[in-house]
Scaffold this motif. Structure first.
Motif, PDB file in Angstrom:
ATOM      1  N   GLN A 256      27.732 -33.937 144.408  1.00  6.28           N
ATOM      2  CA  GLN A 256      27.812 -32.770 143.543  1.00  6.28           C
ATOM      3  C   GLN A 256      26.431 -32.567 142.940  1.00  6.28           C
ATOM      4  OE1 GLN A 256      31.257 -31.122 142.461  1.00  6.28           O
ATOM      5  NE2 GLN A 256      31.119 -31.764 144.587  1.00  6.28           N
ATOM      6  N   ILE A 257      26.218 -31.375 142.412  1.00  7.19           N
ATOM      7  CA  ILE A 257      24.986 -31.151 141.672  1.00  7.19           C
ATOM      8  C   ILE A 257      25.326 -31.161 140.194  1.00  7.19           C
ATOM      9  CG2 ILE A 257      23.080 -29.569 141.247  1.00  7.19           C
ATOM     10  CD1 ILE A 257      23.470 -28.469 144.049  1.00  7.19           C
ATOM     11  N   SER A 258      24.749 -32.087 139.481  1.00  6.71           N
ATOM     12  CA  SER A 258      24.948 -32.149 138.041  1.00  6.71           C
ATOM     13  C   SER A 258      23.671 -31.713 137.360  1.00  6.71           C
ATOM     14  CB  SER A 258      25.287 -33.575 137.597  1.00  6.71           C
ATOM     15  OG  SER A 258      26.366 -34.061 138.369  1.00  6.71           O
ATOM     16  N   SER A 259      23.776 -30.822 136.419  1.00  2.53           N
ATOM     17  CA  SER A 259      22.563 -30.400 135.732  1.00  2.53           C
ATOM     18  C   SER A 259      22.592 -30.872 134.289  1.00  2.53           C
ATOM     19  CB  SER A 259      22.395 -28.884 135.797  1.00  2.53           C
ATOM     20  OG  SER A 259      23.437 -28.258 135.099  1.00  2.53           O
ATOM     21  N   ILE A 260      21.404 -31.153 133.789  1.00  4.72           N
ATOM     22  CA  ILE A 260      21.260 -31.519 132.382  1.00  4.72           C
ATOM     23  C   ILE A 260      20.414 -30.433 131.736  1.00  4.72           C
ATOM     24  CG2 ILE A 260      20.487 -33.296 130.778  1.00  4.72           C
ATOM     25  CD1 ILE A 260      20.692 -35.326 133.022  1.00  4.72           C
ATOM     26  N   ILE A 261      20.981 -29.756 130.747  1.00  2.00           N
ATOM     27  CA  ILE A 261      20.242 -28.681 130.096  1.00  2.00           C
ATOM     28  C   ILE A 261      20.058 -29.005 128.614  1.00  2.00           C
ATOM     29  CG2 ILE A 261      21.052 -26.908 131.697  1.00  2.00           C
ATOM     30  CD1 ILE A 261      23.008 -25.991 129.476  1.00  2.00           C
ATOM     31  N   GLY A 262      19.211 -28.246 127.987  1.00  2.00           N
ATOM     32  CA  GLY A 262      18.976 -28.435 126.565  1.00  2.00           C
ATOM     33  C   GLY A 262      17.598 -27.947 126.200  1.00  2.00           C
TER      34      GLY A 262
ATOM     35  N   VAL B 287      23.425 -23.174 140.249  1.00  2.00           N
ATOM     36  CA  VAL B 287      23.435 -24.220 141.275  1.00  2.00           C
ATOM     37  C   VAL B 287      24.378 -25.387 140.988  1.00  2.00           C
ATOM     38  CG1 VAL B 287      21.063 -23.688 141.930  1.00  2.00           C
ATOM     39  CG2 VAL B 287      21.506 -25.558 140.321  1.00  2.00           C
ATOM     40  N   SER B 288      24.698 -25.655 139.742  1.00  2.00           N
ATOM     41  CA  SER B 288      25.319 -26.952 139.497  1.00  2.00           C
ATOM     42  C   SER B 288      26.840 -26.889 139.422  1.00  2.00           C
ATOM     43  CB  SER B 288      24.755 -27.574 138.217  1.00  2.00           C
ATOM     44  OG  SER B 288      25.102 -26.796 137.108  1.00  2.00           O
TER      45      SER B 288
END
Lengths: 291, 264
Positions: B46-52, B225-226
């Motif tokens: 899977q695509i995991s995104s980290i935002i902030g 994308v995620s």
């Protein structure tokens, strides 16, 4: 004009300052170049007629017509070769250790300051050190290897400092990229850091060796001979070197020997230029594929 | 942290095993924490995104997943990071081995100043790859959608490529190691929109074979994308869930404010 904006008022003055600064820099540069050129012309005029095959292939002599620099030239090549063999590995290894492995801290700062200080120590002091340690304590005598080890001590600080600067200039992103691919420190240093730093390291090495090739004081101190009518056959043989031979000729009263000294200087300069040229060649070769 | 948000932090379905797991991870620069008590699981393929917002610790956490923080002398970590159930910070674990399996793509394209071919072939070569390097280089470049553009100039310098091509080369370089996970630290922040679209298309193709963790400060990118999105603020994991849910029905007020563009 009352409407003129304030920022534009002294533009003429600023331009004048800029021109003056430019002129000053150019004048300084050209002054240095001219002095160097005068020196070269003078030396060449005085000495070039003595530089021929006979001069290169003869041993020193009481008679200026028969005198040559064979033993001094061969001695210098031996000395520089041995010095390079000793100082380059030690210098590069120290620089790599200090930059890539050693922890940053008080000790590393202390070492760094001291290396910088060592680079400023007068060469005669290294000569005395060499005399006590290599000539006497290790009983190497007045040999090539004692001279080369003394010269290595003398130029190590320069090589270490230049190599460290070159290694530090390699972008951290390159190291990170390598580590992220599962590279060990050694693989990263060998394949990326060193190749990128090599031009800078080579420049430092050549500068350092160029200094060593012209040094006279430490060699006089450790007792390199002034009259040598034989060629050294190994690192343990006695020797003389170009600067010593030049110094010896220059200190004679006869005018002809002064011209011989000038001839010796020309040979020394040619050796120096050849070293620099080879460094540039190596540098260009290692930089291929980067641009 | 509320009980509600704790539950949000295990969003994976039972069918997908977790590849990476951060357990109570706190990362300090000197005395100041960059990441505080973060719990996060990264599901397979899977695509995991980290935002902030900037400085929220998202890149720091990402770098903890392959022990890249170890090159920052003042950086220290508490808690554990599990890769397939094993703590990668255990005594006997070699960080070189960790980084071989968990690849990384950096914010700024950082190809080696060598040929395109060498860039891709170097990683496998130093890790003892014994097959045909040409085959490997071709397949990695194909996977990174770069092959057609560079196949005729593999021996020319990688620095002659455009920024977007360089970044895809860096992805190819990571792929050539055949890692299981690829960590991407704002891989598009230095690129133009066309190159960014290229890389995003690439991510979709890659997730069939790889698990991808991407740090981005571009919320639209995360949304596009995620599959999963984690939202960090000042080192604290505020919310973690399926991307749709995080962007359309965030459980936390701060998340909503951030994803709707009210701050950050």
């Amino acid at each position: 004009m009352s409407g003129t904006p304030k920022t534009g008022t002294n533009l003429e003055k600023r331009r004048r300052q800029a021109r003056m600064f430019r002129f000053l820099c150019a004048a300084m540069t050209w002054l240095a170049v001219i002095v160097l050129a005068i020196l070269l012309v003078h030396i060449t005029k005085q000495g070039i007629k003595w530089v021929d095959l006979q001069f290169l292939t003869s041993f020193p002599s009481r008679f200026p017509d028969q005198a040559g620099i064979k033993s001094a030239l061969v001695g210098t090549l031996w000395l520089i070769g041995l010095t390079a063999l000793v100082s380059i590995p030690f210098g590069m290894a120290s620089a790599i250790y200090l930059e890539e492995y050693a922890k940053r801290g008080k000790l590393s700062t202390f070492i760094q300051i001291n290396i910088a200080n060592l680079a400023g120590v007068p060469s005669i002091v290294y000569g005395m050190l060499g005399l006590v340690i290599f000539v006497r304590f290790f009983a190497l005598g007045r040999s090539l290897i004692a001279g080369a080890l003394t010269m290595s001590l003398l130029i190590l600080p320069v090589i270490i400092i230049a190599s460290r600067e070159a290694i530090r200039a390699v972008p951290g992103s390159i190291r990170q990229a390598a580590y992220a691919l599962g590279a060990t420190r050694w693989q990263t240093v060998r394949d990326h850091v060193l190749p990128s730093a090599l031009p800078g390291i080579l420049t430092g090495v050549i500068l350092a060796l160029s200094r060593a090739i012209g040094e006279t004081a430490p060699l006089v101190m450790i007792g390199a001979l002034t009259y040598v009518a034989f060629l050294p056959e190994g690192p343990l043989d006695a020797f003389t070197a170009l600067p010593i031979q030049i110094f010896n000729w220059a200190s004679r009263p006869q005018e002809d020997f002064h011209s011989l000294a000038a001839g010796g200087i020309i040979v020394l300069l040619v050796v120096l230029l050849a070293m620099n040229a080879s460094a540039i060649l190596i540098r260009q070769k290692t930089q291929q594929g980067k641009q | 942290m509320t009980q509600e948000s704790k539950e949000q932090q295990t969003p994976t379905s039972a069918t997908r095993p977790n590849v990476l797991e951060a357990r109570d991870v706190t990362i300090l620069y000197g005395d100041s924490p960059a990441v505080r008590n973060a719990d996060l699981v990264i599901p397979e393929h899977q695509i995991s995104s980290i935002i902030g917002p900037s400085g929220c610790g998202k890149s720091t956490l990402l770098r903890a997943f392959n022990r890249m923080n170890e090159f920052i002398p003042i950086c220290s970590m508490k808690g554990s990071i599990l890769y397939r159930g094993d703590d990668i910070y255990d005594q006997g674990v070699d960080p070189v081995e960790v980084r071989r399996r968990i690849g990384m793509v950096f914010q700024k394209p950082n190809p080696f100043p060598k040929s395109i071919f060498r860039n891709v072939a170097w990683g496998p070569a130093i890790n003892g790859y014994e097959g045909d390097p040409r085959e490997l280089v071709e397949s990695a470049l194909r996977s990174a959608a770069l092959w057609d553009e560079v196949k005729d100039r593999l021996d020319s310098s990688a620095l002659g490529l455009s920024g977007g091509q360089q970044q895809r080369l860096c992805i190819a370089r990571a792929l050539a190691m055949q890692p299981e996970v690829i960590l991407m630290d704002e891989p598009c922040s230095a690129l133009d929109p066309v190159s960014t679209a290229h890389i995003e298309d690439l991510l979709f193709a890659l997730k069939k074979e790889y698990t991808i963790v991407i740090v981005t400060h571009n919320m639209q990118q995360a949304a596009r994308v995620s599959d999963y999105t984690a939202f960090f603020e000042t080192g604290v994991l505020i919310e973690y869930g399926e991307t749709d849910q995080v962007f359309t029905r965030p459980a936390q007020k701060r998340t909503e404010e951030y994803v709707t563009g009210r701050f950050g």
